[in-house]
Design an enzyme around this catalytic site. Structure first.
Site, short mmCIF file in Angstrom:
data_model
loop_
_atom_site.label_atom_id
_atom_site.label_comp_id
_atom_site.label_asym_id
_atom_site.label_seq_id
_atom_site.Cartn_x
_atom_site.Cartn_y
_atom_site.Cartn_z
N TYR A 18 45.25 -49.08 -38.19
CA TYR A 18 46.31 -49.52 -37.25
C TYR A 18 46.41 -51.04 -37.19
CZ TYR A 18 45.41 -44.77 -35.49
OH TYR A 18 45.21 -43.43 -35.36
N TYR A 146 49.41 -36.77 -28.57
CA TYR A 146 48.83 -37.30 -29.82
C TYR A 146 47.84 -36.27 -30.34
CZ TYR A 146 46.20 -39.93 -33.21
OH TYR A 146 45.60 -40.32 -34.39
N ASP A 240 44.17 -28.94 -27.27
CA ASP A 240 43.48 -29.95 -28.05
C ASP A 240 42.58 -30.72 -27.09
OD1 ASP A 240 42.68 -32.17 -29.42
OD2 ASP A 240 44.66 -32.71 -30.20
N LYS A 269 35.14 -35.76 -31.46
CA LYS A 269 34.74 -36.95 -30.70
C LYS A 269 33.33 -36.84 -30.09
CE LYS A 269 39.23 -39.00 -30.08
NZ LYS A 269 39.21 -40.21 -30.86
C1 LIG Z 1 43.65 -35.36 -28.53
C2 LIG Z 1 43.35 -35.81 -29.92
N1 LIG Z 1 43.58 -34.99 -30.95
C3 LIG Z 1 43.32 -35.35 -32.22
C4 LIG Z 1 42.82 -36.60 -32.51
C5 LIG Z 1 42.55 -36.99 -33.93
O1 LIG Z 1 41.19 -37.10 -34.17
P1 LIG Z 1 40.64 -37.91 -35.43
O2 LIG Z 1 40.94 -39.35 -35.18
O3 LIG Z 1 39.17 -37.62 -35.44
O4 LIG Z 1 41.33 -37.37 -36.63
C6 LIG Z 1 42.57 -37.50 -31.47
C7 LIG Z 1 42.06 -38.85 -31.75
O5 LIG Z 1 42.19 -39.76 -30.98
C8 LIG Z 1 42.85 -37.10 -30.14
O6 LIG Z 1 42.65 -37.92 -29.11
#
Ligand SMILES: Cc1ncc(COP(=O)(O)O)c(C=O)c1O
Length: 422
Positions: A18, A146, A240, A269
């Protein structure tokens, strides 16, 4: 800023996330981490306000995780998961299923959040195909959402904040709606599903907090509404929890606060306490049963090389031990109260639009940030690592952050934001 030799020599060969490489401020060289602290090459120590993109929930270098990873490294760092299996992966699957409770029964491992969401989407699509139902090839997702940076997940992110305009024509056009916060939004969504529900495979949402799309909160009632809509229209509901999982919102998982459960859930995470890359997509037996067949083409067609990595699974098991043996959720509540108190002075600032706290997430939304790099620099000078994005300055410290460090963190943020319009 002091640049160590390894950085001066390596920097011309690295491509950063980014970042406009021509104009971005160089990254900070970190040589050690411990607790909630980052030590820089020039000897400075910063209080980490974001726990490395919300991963390091126990703080850095927790000895219990370090010991588990070391022991696993000696025994077996990695073996392929196609045709082979091992104790750390199966123990973790059993523990996750127990922790998540009935209805989230089967764990599929991947190695990043984006891919975990891709797998969730693939599971939902194939769930219908395996039952002979064609044409359910779209998802309902939400503005402000996201879910990752891969092509599949970019398409379900917020269309403005995400990369829809950049990759127009290359992304599938899903149905992206407003979260049903109000009765009017609920009615609009209901009307949309009446017409388009038949071509949807599922509904995908980050429960309680839309993170990287803007740090937007919604109440548990929104999730109950989505569960009802999903049931009424026969759709799979996917949560998610890559950001929200493992105590971040004050409960182990955000869905617990709504008293309902999704059909598929994604985790990453903080799964390994932020030590190693690992992600999991967890499905209900109802979803899994649609793949259980004598027909080989009904198998879930996915299998990343490093899935179920033994080191990462050992780290995740050790991280779960810590949730059992240390008062993490009580600590998350204490962090919450301290964020609330420490960020209160920001409420009075002319250029602050909103201050909101949920669990161990503190968010200051401004009416604009004219120069994000300058703001970041001022925060670093004040001794804290916080990474503003869009119009928000947010804090997601380790759940174990000490009272003094947390007070210094919020004081630094309030002072820097209070000094001048950023
Ligand atoms: C809610 C959510 N889903 C998916 C992702 C994507 O994860 P990654 O960066 O490990 O691909 C993130 C990353 O910030 C996220 O916050």
């Amino acid at each position: 800023m002091h640049m160590p030799d390894w950085m001066a020599q390596g920097q011309p060969h690295i491509w950063l996330p980014y970042a406009q490489m021509k104009t971005a401020t160089p990254p900070l060289p970190v040589v050690r981490s411990h607790g909630s602290r980052l030590e820089l090459a020039d000897g400075r120590s910063l209080i980490d306000g974001v726990a490395s993109w919300w991963t390091a929930c126990h703080g850095y270098n927790h000895p219990h995780i370090a010991q588990a990873v070391r022991a696993q490294l000696d025994a077996m760092p990695h073996v392929m998961f196609g045709g082979l299996t091992h104790e750390p992966a199966l123990t973790l699957a059993r523990r996750l299923a127990a922790l998540l409770g009935p209805g989230l029964d089967r764990v599929f491992y991947t190695d990043s959040g984006s891919v975990a969401v891709e797998v969730a989407m693939k599971m939902a699509l194939q769930f219908w195909l395996n039952q002979g139902e064609r044409g359910r090839d779209r998802f309902l997702s939400f503005r402000g959402g996201y879910h990752g940076d891969t092509f599949g997940t970019m398409a379900v992110c917020d269309p403005e904040e995400g990369m829809h305009s950049l990759f127009r024509g290359m992304l599938i056009e899903h149905d992206i709606a407003s979260l049903p916060r109000s009765e009017a939004e609920l009615a609009a969504l209901e009307a949309h599903l009446e017409i388009h529900g038949q071509r949807l495979a599922g509904i995908l949402v980050e429960p309680l907090v839309q993170g990287a799309g803007g740090m937007l909160l919604h109440d548990p009632e929104v999730l109950r509404r989505l569960r009802r809509l999903a049931d009424r229209h026969g759709l799979l509901l996917i949560f998610d929890e890559i950001f929200t999982g493992f105590g971040r919102t004050g409960t182990m998982f955000a869905f617990e606060q709504a008293g309902i459960r999704p059909d598929i859930l994604t985790l990453s995470k903080a799964l390994t306490g932020g030590t190693l890359p690992l992600a999991a997509t967890v499905a209900s037996n109802r979803v899994f049963d649609a793949f259980w067949s004598d027909d080989p083409s009904h198998a879930l067609m996915h299998g990343p090389t490093f899935m179920g990595n033994a080191l990462a699974c050992a780290a995740a098991n050790a991280s779960l031990d810590l949730f059992e043996t240390e008062p993490r959720l009580a600590q998350a509540r204490a962090v919450s109260a301290a964020l609330e108190a420490g960020l209160a002075p920001c409420r009075g600032l002319d250029w602050v639009r909103d201050v909101r706290v949920l669990g161990a997430i503190g968010i200051v939304e401004l009416d604009g940030i004219a120069d994000r790099e300058a703001l970041k620099r001022r925060l670093i000078e004040a001794g804290v690592w916080v990474r503003p994005f869009g119009n928000v300055v947010y804090m997601t410290p380790a759940l174990t952050i000490g009272e003094d460090d947390l007070a210094s963190l919020t004081r630094a943020v309030a002072d820097v934001l209070g000094r001048q319009r950023p």
